[in-house]
Motif scaffolding. Structure first.
Motif, short mmCIF file in Angstrom:
data_model
loop_
_atom_site.label_atom_id
_atom_site.label_comp_id
_atom_site.label_asym_id
_atom_site.label_seq_id
_atom_site.Cartn_x
_atom_site.Cartn_y
_atom_site.Cartn_z
N ILE A 93 0.81 -1.22 0.00
CA ILE A 93 0.00 0.00 0.00
C ILE A 93 0.85 1.27 0.00
O ILE A 93 0.54 2.23 -0.70
N HIS A 94 1.92 1.30 0.76
CA HIS A 94 2.71 2.53 0.83
C HIS A 94 3.48 2.77 -0.46
O HIS A 94 3.76 3.91 -0.82
N GLU A 95 3.78 1.71 -1.18
CA GLU A 95 4.51 1.81 -2.43
C GLU A 95 3.62 2.27 -3.58
O GLU A 95 4.07 2.99 -4.48
N LEU A 96 2.35 1.85 -3.57
CA LEU A 96 1.49 2.03 -4.73
C LEU A 96 0.36 3.05 -4.56
O LEU A 96 -0.25 3.46 -5.54
N ALA A 97 0.05 3.46 -3.34
CA ALA A 97 -1.10 4.33 -3.12
C ALA A 97 -0.96 5.65 -3.87
O ALA A 97 -1.91 6.12 -4.52
N ALA A 98 0.20 6.28 -3.78
CA ALA A 98 0.38 7.57 -4.45
C ALA A 98 0.24 7.43 -5.96
O ALA A 98 -0.36 8.29 -6.62
N SER A 99 0.75 6.33 -6.53
CA SER A 99 0.63 6.10 -7.97
C SER A 99 -0.83 5.99 -8.38
O SER A 99 -1.25 6.53 -9.41
N ALA A 100 -1.61 5.27 -7.58
CA ALA A 100 -3.04 5.12 -7.88
C ALA A 100 -3.76 6.46 -7.84
O ALA A 100 -4.59 6.76 -8.70
N MET A 101 -3.44 7.26 -6.85
CA MET A 101 -4.10 8.57 -6.74
C MET A 101 -3.70 9.48 -7.90
O MET A 101 -4.52 10.22 -8.43
N GLN A 102 -2.45 9.44 -8.30
CA GLN A 102 -1.99 10.26 -9.42
C GLN A 102 -2.71 9.88 -10.71
O GLN A 102 -2.90 10.73 -11.59
N ALA A 103 -3.12 8.62 -10.83
CA ALA A 103 -3.79 8.15 -12.04
C ALA A 103 -5.28 8.47 -12.05
O ALA A 103 -5.95 8.20 -13.05
N GLY A 104 -5.81 9.02 -10.94
CA GLY A 104 -7.20 9.42 -10.92
C GLY A 104 -8.08 8.66 -9.96
O GLY A 104 -9.31 8.83 -9.98
N ALA A 105 -7.51 7.83 -9.10
CA ALA A 105 -8.33 7.13 -8.10
C ALA A 105 -8.93 8.14 -7.12
O ALA A 105 -8.30 9.14 -6.78
N SER A 106 -10.13 7.86 -6.68
CA SER A 106 -10.78 8.68 -5.66
C SER A 106 -10.43 8.23 -4.25
O SER A 106 -10.58 8.98 -3.30
N ALA A 107 -9.97 6.98 -4.13
CA ALA A 107 -9.60 6.43 -2.82
C ALA A 107 -8.81 5.16 -3.05
O ALA A 107 -8.78 4.61 -4.17
N VAL A 108 -8.15 4.71 -2.00
CA VAL A 108 -7.54 3.37 -2.01
C VAL A 108 -8.27 2.53 -0.97
O VAL A 108 -8.81 3.05 0.00
#
Length: 242
Positions: free
Chosen positions: A152-167
């Motif tokens: 989660i700490h490795e990938l959360a920021a990447s997901a948010m940058q791509a347009g995710a509203s939440a993890v």
């Protein structure tokens, strides 16, 4: 990024209650803010070879293979049930390639009563793939990136940058005594989930927490840590006392 709101902060975790809400099931559906489906892939998937479940040292090691009939048959069987369901639906999509996500999202666009799309990020995904999978799902509805606690700490920021509203937090994947990697469920996961939730919230990342929740008090501790909602997993298969 689209806003994400649930009428209640309690959700079922993917893989716990099937592909559509069932009023005859073990849970009062009125208590949930949304219904998260079993994982759905583009094509049918078979169950993993046994043993799929092991109980060791107070935890459960689980590897199902995410069996499902594929998105086309899921929609054929459950589209009407989703539309008339008494609570919003969050399809959980599973893929290794962005084009697979895009092909699954397309028939969901405009489908009534679908609240959001949850994208399961593969356990071995690089940050670039995580971004691409989320970006492929972005459309009319909020996207939730479902990431294992170990990544989660490795990938959360990447997901948010791509347009995710939440993890959303998935069960951690660890090796068992035989060296096989499985998802781990149990009360011991709660402290790890609490620590991850606090760190994500401190980084202003909207978080749907999960892990080690076996009572409303467990879930409330994650809400108190700043989670916008919690997903309940194995406790739904035992006795959940609201």
């Amino acid at each position: 990024m689209l806003p994400l709101h649930f009428r209640r902060p309690w959700l079922n975790a993917p893989g716990t209650l099937g592909f559509a809400p069932d009023s005859r099931g073990p849970l009062d559906l009125d208590q949930l803010g949304a219904f998260v489906t079993n994982p759905i892939s583009l094509r049918p998937r078979k169950a993993a070879r046994p043993p799929r479940l092991q109980q060791l040292a107070g935890v459960i090691w689980l590897h199902t293979g995410h069996p499902n009939p594929g998105i086309r048959r899921v929609l054929d069987r459950y589209r009407a049930a989703w539309v008339r369901a008494p609570l919003p639906i969050v399809p959980h999509l599973l893929a290794n390639q962005p084009d697979e996500i895009a092909r699954m999202v397309a028939p969901l666009e405009g489908l009534e009563n679908v609240e959001a799309i949850e994208v399961g990020i593969p356990p071995d995904a690089a940050p670039e793939l995580a971004r691409a999978l989320v970006a492929a799902a972005v459309g009319e509805r909020p996207v939730v990136a479902h990431i294992g606690l170990e990544r989660i700490h490795e990938l959360a920021a990447s997901a948010m940058q791509a347009g995710a509203s939440a993890v959303s937090l998935g069960a951690p994947r660890l090796a068992n005594a035989d060296g096989q990697e499985r998802r781990v469920y149990g009360r011991q996961v709660l402290e790890q989930a609490l620590a991850a939730t606090r760190q994500l919230v401190a980084a202003s990342i909207p978080t749907i927490a999960a892990g080690g929740i076996f009572s409303p008090a467990d879930g409330q501790s994650l809400l108190d840590a700043g989670a916008l909602a919690v997903q309940i997993d194995l406790a739904l298969w035992t006795k959940w006392d609201w």
